[in-house]
Write a protein that holds these residues in place. Structure first.
Motif, short mmCIF file in Angstrom:
data_model
loop_
_atom_site.label_atom_id
_atom_site.label_comp_id
_atom_site.label_asym_id
_atom_site.label_seq_id
_atom_site.Cartn_x
_atom_site.Cartn_y
_atom_site.Cartn_z
N UNK A 123 -1.88 3.78 -5.34
CA UNK A 123 -2.35 5.07 -6.19
C UNK A 123 -3.49 5.19 -6.85
N UNK A 124 -4.10 3.90 -7.13
CA UNK A 124 -5.35 3.99 -7.84
C UNK A 124 -6.42 4.57 -6.78
N UNK A 174 -3.62 15.44 -5.41
CA UNK A 174 -2.51 15.94 -6.33
C UNK A 174 -1.01 15.11 -6.20
N UNK A 175 -0.57 14.55 -7.07
CA UNK A 175 0.77 14.00 -6.80
C UNK A 175 1.80 14.72 -5.92
N UNK A 176 1.59 15.98 -6.11
CA UNK A 176 2.62 16.79 -5.43
C UNK A 176 2.26 16.93 -3.90
N UNK A 177 0.93 16.48 -3.51
CA UNK A 177 1.00 16.50 -2.03
C UNK A 177 1.87 15.44 -1.39
N UNK A 224 -4.13 4.83 -12.10
CA UNK A 224 -4.68 3.69 -12.38
C UNK A 224 -4.17 2.55 -11.79
N UNK A 225 -3.04 2.66 -11.38
CA UNK A 225 -2.12 1.44 -10.72
C UNK A 225 -2.26 1.18 -9.34
N UNK A 226 -2.92 -0.04 -8.98
CA UNK A 226 -3.09 -0.42 -7.48
C UNK A 226 -1.46 -0.58 -6.85
N UNK A 233 -3.79 13.75 -14.87
CA UNK A 233 -3.35 12.52 -15.89
C UNK A 233 -4.49 12.53 -16.75
N UNK A 234 -5.71 13.28 -16.79
CA UNK A 234 -6.52 13.21 -17.52
C UNK A 234 -6.74 14.14 -18.85
#
Ligand code: HEC
Ligand code: HEC
Ligand code: HEC
Ligand code: HEC
Ligand code: HEC
Length: 215
Positions: free
Chosen positions: A54-55, A64-67, A148-150, A183-184
Motif C-alpha cells: 500500500x505504501x 485512491x482507496x476506492x479504485x 505508509x504500510x508496506x 490520509x493526509x
C-alpha cells in the motif's frame, strides 16, 4: 509417638497465607486484562502471498482507496480487488517480475489470490462500512496510515470499548465527506465543524444500545 506430619508442614499455612493473595491478585489481573480493551490484536500483520505494498500504490503512487476497494461506500464489506484490477497495470508494468508471478497465475487461472484476512470481527457483532463513510469517518480513523504500510497491519483494537468510545462522541472523527480516503487530511490545518457543513443533511447519531451492533 512419631509425628504424623513432618516438621516442615507447620509452615504450610503461612506459605498459603502469603501466596493466596498474590495468586488472587494475579487472577483478577488476568480476568481484567482479558476483558479490557488492551487485550487485542493490535499489531497483527500476517504475511501476504504477494508482496503488494500500500505504501507504494496508495502512498507514493497516490491511487485512491476506492479504485481497489470499490464497494466500501455502498456495502457492508470493502471488496478486496480481483486480480483483473492489478492486471490493468501489470499487464504492462513489471510484466515479467517474479514478485508478480502469483498474480499472473491467478489471472490466467481466473482464481483469486489467497490474501490473508487482517481485520475480522466476530460473527455476533454487526459492522457496515457504508454508513460510516456516509457520515464522514475517514479510513484512517479505523485503519491507521495504510498509505505508509508496506504490509497491512491492524492499528486499532476493534473491541467493543473502541467502537463505543467513538459512538459516544463521534464529532472529533468526522471530516468533510470528500476527504474520507485522504490520509493526509489534517483537522489542525483545516478546522472543521460538521454542524456548519451545508452538505450534511442530517445529524449523525451512532447507536450505543446493544441491538445496534448485536442484531
Ligand atoms: C491497487 C489496489 C489497492 C489500493 C489502491 C488500496 N488497496 Fe487496500 N488492499 C488491496 C489488496 C490487494 C489487499 C489485500 C492484501 C493486503 O492485505 O495487503 C488490501 C487490503 C487492505 C486492508 C486489509 C483488509 C483485511 O484483510 O482486513 C485494508 C484495511 C486496506 N486495504 C485499506 C486500504 C486503504 C485505506 C486504502 C487507501 C489509502 C487502500 N487500501 C488502497 C489493494 C488496494
Ligand atoms: C468506523 C471504522 C472503519 C472505517 C471508517 C473504515 N473501516 Fe474498513 N474495517 C473496519 C472493520 C471493523 C473491519 C472488519 C469488518 C468485519 O470483520 O466484518 C474492516 C474491514 C476492512 C477491509 C477487509 C474487508 C471487509 O470489509 O471486511 C477492508 C479492505 C477495509 N476495511 C478497507 C477500508 C477502507 C478502504 C476504508 C475507507 C474508505 C475503510 N475500510 C474505512 C472498520 C472501518
Ligand atoms: C495504477 C497502476 C497499478 C495498479 C492498479 C497496480 N499496480 Fe502494482 N505496481 C505499479 C507500479 C507503477 C509499480 C512499481 C514499478 C516499479 O518499481 O518501477 C508496481 C509494483 C508492484 C509490485 C512490485 C513488483 C516488483 O517487481 O518490485 C507488486 C508485487 C505489485 N505492484 C502488486 C500489485 C497488485 C497485487 C495489484 C492489485 C491489487 C497491483 N499491484 C495494482 C502499478 C500498479
Ligand atoms: C471513529 C468513529 C467510529 C468508530 C470507531 C466506529 N463507529 Fe460505528 N458509527 C460511527 C458513525 C459516525 C456512525 C453513523 C451514525 C449516523 O449516520 O447517524 C456509525 C454508525 C454505526 C452503526 C449504525 C449503522 C447502521 O447500519 O445501522 C453501526 C451498527 C455501527 N456504527 C457499528 C460499529 C461497530 C461494530 C464498530 C466497531 C467495530 C464501530 N461502529 C466503530 C462512528 C464510528
Ligand atoms: C458500537 C457497537 C456495539 C454496541 C453498541 C454494543 N456492542 Fe457488544 N460488542 C461489539 C463488538 C465489536 C464486540 C466484539 C469485540 C471483540 O471482538 O473484541 C462486542 C462484544 C460483546 C460481547 C462479548 C464479550 C467479549 O468481551 O468478548 C458481549 C457479551 C457484548 N458485546 C454485549 C453487549 C451489550 C450487553 C451491549 C449493550 C449494553 C453491547 N454489547 C453493545 C460492539 C458493540
Amino acid at each position: 509417638m512419631p509425628a504424623i506430619f513432618p516438621r516442615w508442614t507447620n509452615n504450610v499455612p503461612i506459605v498459603i497465607g502469603l501466596l493466596a493473595p498474590l495468586v488472587g491478585a494475579g487472577l483478577i489481573f488476568a480476568v481484567w486484562y482479558w476483558f479490557s480493551p488492551y487485550y487485542t490484536d493490535v499489531g497483527y500483520r500476517p504475511e501476504q502471498p504477494v508482496p503488494y505494498s500500500h505504501k507504494l500504490h496508495a502512498g507514493e503512487m497516490g491511487i485512491d482507496c476506492r479504485y481497489c476497494h470499490n464497494t466500501v461506500e455502498k456495502a457492508a464489506h470493502a471488496a478486496i480487488p480481483p486480480t483483473g484490477t492489478c492486471m490493468n497495470c501489470h499487464e504492462l508494468v513489471k510484466a515479467d517480475s517474479p514478485r508478480l508471478a502469483l498474480v499472473r497465475e491467478s489471472h490466467a487461472a481466473d482464481m483469486p489470490v489467497p490474501w490473508v484476512r487482517v481485520h475480522q470481527l466476530p460473527d455476533y457483532a454487526f459492522f457496515n462500512h457504508s454508513p460510516h463513510l456516509a457520515a464522514g469517518v475517514g479510513c484512517v480513523s479505523c485503519h491507521g496510515r495504510v498509505d505508509q504500510m508496506a504490509v497491512v497491519e491492524m492499528k486499532q483494537p476493534l473491541s467493543m470499548g473502541w467502537c463505543l468510545d467513538c459512538h459516544r462522541d463521534p464529532k472529533p472523527n468526522l471530516r468533510p465527506l470528500d476527504q474520507v480516503t485522504n490520509m493526509n487530511w489534517d483537522p489542525a490545518e483545516t478546522p472543521y465543524d460538521p454542524d456548519r457543513d451545508a452538505n450534511r443533511k442530517r445529524k449523525v447519531n451512532p447507536p450505543t444500545h446493544c441491538s445496534g451492533c448485536h442484531r
